[in-house]
Scaffold this motif. Structure first.
Motif, PDB file in Angstrom:
ATOM      1  N   VAL A   1       1.966  12.590   4.431  1.00 42.27           N
ATOM      2  CA  VAL A   1       0.801  12.648   3.538  1.00 42.27           C
ATOM      3  C   VAL A   1       0.816  13.972   2.780  1.00 42.27           C
ATOM      4  O   VAL A   1       0.852  15.043   3.390  1.00 42.27           O
ATOM      5  CB  VAL A   1      -0.509  12.503   4.335  1.00 42.27           C
ATOM      6  CG1 VAL A   1      -1.724  12.659   3.413  1.00 42.27           C
ATOM      7  CG2 VAL A   1      -0.554  11.147   5.030  1.00 42.27           C
ATOM      8  N   LEU A   2       0.802  13.892   1.463  1.00 38.26           N
ATOM      9  CA  LEU A   2       0.780  15.097   0.639  1.00 38.26           C
ATOM     10  C   LEU A   2      -0.639  15.596   0.417  1.00 38.26           C
ATOM     11  O   LEU A   2      -0.873  16.786   0.254  1.00 38.26           O
ATOM     12  CB  LEU A   2       1.451  14.825  -0.711  1.00 38.26           C
ATOM     13  CG  LEU A   2       2.931  14.420  -0.627  1.00 38.26           C
ATOM     14  CD1 LEU A   2       3.469  14.122  -2.010  1.00 38.26           C
ATOM     15  CD2 LEU A   2       3.746  15.519   0.037  1.00 38.26           C
ATOM     16  N   HIS A   3      -1.563  14.681   0.372  1.00 38.70           N
ATOM     17  CA  HIS A   3      -2.986  15.031   0.274  1.00 38.70           C
ATOM     18  C   HIS A   3      -3.799  13.819   0.675  1.00 38.70           C
ATOM     19  O   HIS A   3      -3.332  12.679   0.607  1.00 38.70           O
ATOM     20  CB  HIS A   3      -3.369  15.469  -1.150  1.00 38.70           C
ATOM     21  CG  HIS A   3      -3.178  14.390  -2.176  1.00 38.70           C
ATOM     22  ND1 HIS A   3      -4.023  13.318  -2.301  1.00 38.70           N
ATOM     23  CD2 HIS A   3      -2.219  14.208  -3.109  1.00 38.70           C
ATOM     24  CE1 HIS A   3      -3.593  12.529  -3.261  1.00 38.70           C
ATOM     25  NE2 HIS A   3      -2.503  13.055  -3.769  1.00 38.70           N
TER      26      HIS A   3
ATOM     27  N   ALA B   1       0.829  -1.203   0.000  1.00 35.62           N
ATOM     28  CA  ALA B   1       0.000   0.000   0.000  1.00 35.62           C
ATOM     29  C   ALA B   1       0.864   1.254   0.000  1.00 35.62           C
ATOM     30  O   ALA B   1       0.594   2.216  -0.728  1.00 35.62           O
ATOM     31  CB  ALA B   1      -0.928   0.005   1.208  1.00 35.62           C
ATOM     32  N   LEU B   2       1.915   1.266   0.790  1.00 37.84           N
ATOM     33  CA  LEU B   2       2.822   2.416   0.823  1.00 37.84           C
ATOM     34  C   LEU B   2       3.492   2.624  -0.532  1.00 37.84           C
ATOM     35  O   LEU B   2       3.657   3.754  -1.002  1.00 37.84           O
ATOM     36  CB  LEU B   2       3.879   2.225   1.914  1.00 37.84           C
ATOM     37  CG  LEU B   2       3.374   2.291   3.362  1.00 37.84           C
ATOM     38  CD1 LEU B   2       4.464   1.860   4.332  1.00 37.84           C
ATOM     39  CD2 LEU B   2       2.878   3.696   3.696  1.00 37.84           C
ATOM     40  N   GLU B   3       3.862   1.519  -1.157  1.00 38.08           N
ATOM     41  CA  GLU B   3       4.484   1.585  -2.481  1.00 38.08           C
ATOM     42  C   GLU B   3       3.537   2.226  -3.493  1.00 38.08           C
ATOM     43  O   GLU B   3       3.932   3.100  -4.272  1.00 38.08           O
ATOM     44  CB  GLU B   3       4.870   0.171  -2.917  1.00 38.08           C
ATOM     45  CG  GLU B   3       5.424   0.058  -4.322  1.00 38.08           C
ATOM     46  CD  GLU B   3       5.596  -1.397  -4.743  1.00 38.08           C
ATOM     47  OE1 GLU B   3       5.416  -1.690  -5.937  1.00 38.08           O
ATOM     48  OE2 GLU B   3       5.902  -2.244  -3.870  1.00 38.08           O
ATOM     49  N   LEU B   4       2.266   1.798  -3.482  1.00 36.07           N
ATOM     50  CA  LEU B   4       1.295   2.313  -4.436  1.00 36.07           C
ATOM     51  C   LEU B   4       0.912   3.757  -4.123  1.00 36.07           C
ATOM     52  O   LEU B   4       0.710   4.564  -5.032  1.00 36.07           O
ATOM     53  CB  LEU B   4       0.048   1.426  -4.441  1.00 36.07           C
ATOM     54  CG  LEU B   4       0.253   0.014  -5.007  1.00 36.07           C
ATOM     55  CD1 LEU B   4      -1.002  -0.818  -4.825  1.00 36.07           C
ATOM     56  CD2 LEU B   4       0.649   0.068  -6.474  1.00 36.07           C
ATOM     57  N   LEU B   5       0.794   4.096  -2.846  1.00 35.51           N
ATOM     58  CA  LEU B   5       0.461   5.471  -2.466  1.00 35.51           C
ATOM     59  C   LEU B   5       1.574   6.429  -2.865  1.00 35.51           C
ATOM     60  O   LEU B   5       1.312   7.548  -3.311  1.00 35.51           O
ATOM     61  CB  LEU B   5       0.202   5.554  -0.956  1.00 35.51           C
ATOM     62  CG  LEU B   5      -1.116   4.959  -0.470  1.00 35.51           C
ATOM     63  CD1 LEU B   5      -1.129   4.852   1.049  1.00 35.51           C
ATOM     64  CD2 LEU B   5      -2.298   5.796  -0.952  1.00 35.51           C
TER      65      LEU B   5
END
Length: 332
Positions: A240-242, A221-225
């Motif tokens: 978190v950028l957005h 999930a971190l990779e995809l985010l």
């Protein structure tokens, strides 16, 4: 979340000009202006951003170059099927009807305040007394649906519209994330928690343990985010950028999978975690009352959303659900 947190960052005039340019394609500006009934080259001003095209003229332009707006608009919002009816999807009166559908139960004052317009201006747009610019229509779509990129796709490929191309890529990446595994959605809110932000460095497995997912799910999930541009590595941990939500209502298979996943999570938690709130009514109702119930639950969800939008310095990740199921109707 507030509209500001879920709206798309874009310049309406620039997006409008780029959509007109995309619709024109390789056609001559002057020739296409003539086909629209103009004696002068209006497309030069529309494409440069020096003049803002009326919304109904962009709809007419889209039809003139072969876009099937009826199919596209109804696919975007099924409520527009009744609005378009037997009419061709163009003209000031249709734009007014679209606006009224999008505004729905919001007040003109509320819309005007969010857009920086006067209440009278919004009322005149909705009544068809004044023709809104296409950029104004885009702003209202963004404000009321948070699906601006999907609306732009009715007219042109969003990837070819520089004003929203980055947002389009982000949305598609996050939709892919949700399609791959609904559990991935829980990772982003964990990163906003006070406890995570207080960590000196990111610790693999911390997120997984906090919300009950696998470490492999956390890692993926971190990779995809990160690939979606939603987060970045900063000073040893994730930032978190957005956190703008991604709408997947048009994708029925993904919606069904998400609903099933989170309903199962809720069922599991209800069985083993004391103190979580669960309320339900099992009642018989008149068929005519079902729509009233649906609207009431939708309004409840909107109020909950407004309450949650005011949360600062979050400390917990919670699952808030609103459900209505007709039990005596066989599933299709």
């Amino acid at each position: 979340m507030t509209a500001e947190r879920t709206s798309t960052p874009f310049d309406a005039r620039t997006a409008s000009a780029e959509i007109v340019r995309a619709l024109r394609g390789a056609r001559s500006q002057r020739a296409l202006s003539a086909r629209l009934g103009y004696r002068v080259n209006v497309l030069t001003g529309w494409e440069s951003g020096k003049r803002a095209p009326p919304a109904h003229e962009v709809l007419r332009l889209a039809r003139r170059v072969g876009r099937d707006l009826r199919v596209a608009l109804v696919a975007f919002d099924a409520r527009l099927d009744a609005v378009i009816g037997a009419r061709e999807p163009a003209g000031p009166e249709l734009v007014a009807s679209i606006l009224r559908t999008l505004i729905d139960e919001r007040t003109h004052t509320e819309i005007a305040r969010a857009l920086g317009e006067t209440r009278t201006t919004v009322a005149r747009w909705a009544l068809g007394r004044t023709a809104p610019r296409f950029g104004d229509l885009l702003r209202i779509v963004d404000l009321t649906t948070h699906r601006l990129v999907d609306f732009i796709a009715c007219f042109a490929d969003p990837a070819a519209i520089p004003a929203v191309a980055h947002e389009h890529a982000r949305i598609e990446a996050q939709r892919a994330l949700l399609r791959e595994d609904p559990a991935f959605a829980v990772v982003l809110p964990v990163l906003t928690l006070r406890d995570y932000r207080r960590l000196a460095r990111h610790r693999e497995g911390w997120i997984a343990k906090r919300v009950g997912i696998d470490v492999a799910q956390e890692r993926r999930a971190l990779e995809l985010l990160e690939a979606a541009g939603a987060i970045r590595r900063h000073r040893g941990k994730w930032e978190v950028l957005h956190d703008r939500r991604v709408d997947v209502r048009h994708d029925r298979a993904t919606v069904a999978r998400l609903q099933q996943h989170w309903a199962q999570v809720a069922a599991d938690r209800t069985a083993r975690v004391p103190g979580d709130v669960t309320r339900f009514h099992l009642v018989s109702v008149a068929e005519s009352d079902l729509e009233t119930l649906r609207r009431g639950l939708a309004e409840l969800y909107e109020r909950l959303d407004a309450t949650l939008a005011g949360t600062r310095d979050p400390e917990r990740v919670v699952l808030v659900g609103v459900m209505l199921q007709v039990l005596d109707r066989a599933p299709t």
